[in-house]
Design an enzyme around this catalytic site. Structure first.
Site, PDB file in Angstrom:
ATOM      1  N   SER A  86      36.363  47.403  40.233  1.00  0.00           N
ATOM      2  CA  SER A  86      37.161  46.061  40.642  1.00  0.00           C
ATOM      3  C   SER A  86      36.752  46.205  41.993  1.00  0.00           C
ATOM      4  CB  SER A  86      38.303  46.047  41.101  1.00  0.00           C
ATOM      5  OG  SER A  86      39.322  44.777  41.548  1.00  0.00           O
ATOM      6  N   HIS A 130      41.507  41.896  34.349  1.00  0.00           N
ATOM      7  CA  HIS A 130      41.275  42.885  35.331  1.00  0.00           C
ATOM      8  C   HIS A 130      41.108  44.537  35.386  1.00  0.00           C
ATOM      9  CE1 HIS A 130      38.914  42.977  39.146  1.00  0.00           C
ATOM     10  NE2 HIS A 130      40.096  43.528  39.836  1.00  0.00           N
TER      11      HIS A 130
END
Ligand SMILES: *[C@@H]1O[C@H](CO)[C@@H](O)[C@H](O)[C@H]1NC(C)=O
Ligand SMILES: *[C@@H]1O[C@H](CO)[C@@H](O)[C@H](O)[C@H]1NC(C)=O
Ligand SMILES: *[C@@H]1O[C@H](CO)[C@@H](O)[C@H](O)[C@H]1NC(C)=O
Length: 397
Positions: free
Chosen positions: A167, A372
């Site tokens: 990320s 994610h």
């Protein structure tokens, strides 16, 4: 008058309780892995851990954990927004840090400036100096990763590291490699898990909130709160209570809290794992970092921080901030993407891929629900993600 005194009294009580979790009205039984730090977890799962302090050019002192090994290349792990090194180890025997260590890699898990492990500076005090919090993902890349890579190479005598980011940890790497191109030689392979640069294809709720980000920030700035730091100790303590109440908490903190922005995947994040996450995250970050991502959403560019025309002119010699020059990234890059990742969207990563000159691997996770968070917190990484990562590390060592 009485109201004022009552208010002051309540404020003191609330502040005292929030800064001392042991005084919380609810007693929360915590699993052991929620309470151990990186060192404790590393030891529990069979490895010696060293704690290093890395000082950056601009005076931040970072805690970097190492699971030492002389057998294979050093691997540097960088976490995401308001996260820490711990995300790479909280799955214990099924986590990336332990797998790497078991395979003989020399593991170095970084903590970006401002998280609770790296809330230190040679001069500035994070509790009283607002300048301490004047950073975004830019500085975590430009200074923190640069200092850590140099430190690792100095200690190990190696000529390069494997860099893995998740990320915002990928954003930090992209910043470093594009703005200090000499670091490309020091990175054998940069593996980007859920890469974040362009944010043009976000979906609700974030796509609905983001255009109002600057206005919301102005509004928040009017409140008498110290908010340069986000995910600091008092917020963590609120989460510890809210998110440790069993299945209700799973509903509130995961189904409503985490999944809408990150993608639904209940199978890979089971309720019993939530207390362990909450023991380690959020870990602390700067509000300015969120504003920087917000600028990317609005401008549809991956660019330096926008201070407004006047200061931009002084800093960058232009009224708008420059783009990060991705063409400078000559290091080998592997991009790994999830189909159900609602932050690192497939279309946005395709955009990034087209601009990077040396992508050696582009991998779309084949699991339909892969989101994610699954890149660090999923319960099945050894069966799903590691078979993608480990052959790449071996190939480019
Ligand atoms: C990790 O935990 C151990 C045991 O509680 C402690 O001695 C050590 O100082 C901690 N390390 C860091 C960096 O917080
Ligand atoms: C982790 O794996 C190691 C090696 O397989 C094993 O010896 C150890 O008992 C496991 N630790 C835990 C806490 O499950
Ligand atoms: C994520 O995005 C997709 C559209 O690509 C959508 O179907 C889904 O509902 C979104 N939200 C979550 C929480 O998965």
């Amino acid at each position: 008058m009485t109201t004022k005194i009552t208010c002051a009294y309540l404020t003191i009580i609330v502040n005292t309780v929030l800064s001392n979790p042991s005084l919380m009205p609810v007693s929360i039984p915590q699993p052991e892995d929620a309470t151990l730090n990186f060192t404790g977890l590393g030891q529990k799962y069979g490895h010696e851990v060293e704690e290093h302090s890395v000082v950056t050019e601009d005076g931040y002192i970072l805690t970097v954990f190492r699971i030492p090994s002389k057998r294979k290349t050093p691997v540097m792990l960088m976490h995401g927004t308001s996260d820490s090194s711990d995300s790479y180890i909280i799955r214990g025997n099924r986590s990336l840090a332990i797998y790497l260590a078991n395979e003989g890699y020399d593991v170095w898990a970084v903590n970006g400036r401002g998280n609770h492990y790296s809330r230190r500076h040679v001069k500035l005090d994070p509790d009283t100096d607002p300048e301490f919090w004047d950073f975004t993902f830019h500085e975590r890349g430009y200074y923190d990763l640069a200092a850590t890579i140099d430190y690792i190479l100095k200690i190990t005598g190696e000529n390069g590291v494997h860099s893995i980011g998740h990320s915002q940890g990928t954003t930090n790497n992209l910043v470093l490699l594009s703005s200090r191109p000499e670091y490309n030689e020091k990175v054998k392979l940069f593996t980007a898990l859920a890469p974040i640069a362009f944010l043009d294809h976000l979906v609700p709720p974030i796509s609905l909130i983001a255009p109002h980000g600057p206005a919301l920030n102005d509004l928040i700035s009017l409140l008498p709160l110290k908010l340069d730091e986000i995910g600091g100790s008092w917020e963590r303590n609120i989460y510890k209570v809210l998110c440790n109440q069993g299945i209700m908490s799973y509903f509130l903190c995961v189904l409503i809290g985490l999944f809408p922005g990150n993608g639904y995947d209940t199978k890979r994040l089971e309720p019993s794992f939530l207390p362990i996450i909450i023991g380690h995250a959020p870990a602390g970050d700067s509000k300015k970092g969120i504003l920087h991502h917000n600028q990317a959403i609005i401008s549809k560019r991956f660019a330096y921080y926008d201070y407004g025309p006047e200061k931009n002119m002084k800093l960058y010699g232009d009224v708008t901030p420059p783009d990060y020059n991705l063409k400078q990234i000559t290091a080998k890059v592997a991009l790994i993407v999830g189909k159900n990742d609602n932050l690192s969207r497939v279309q946005d990563v395709e955009h990034l891929r087209q601009l990077l000159p040396n992508v050696v691997e582009y991998h779309l996770m084949k699991q339909k629900k892969w989101n994610h968070l699954d890149f660090v917190w999923s319960n099945d990484m050894p069966e799903t993600l590691f078979p993608v990562i480990f052959p790449l590390l071996a190939k480019y060592s």
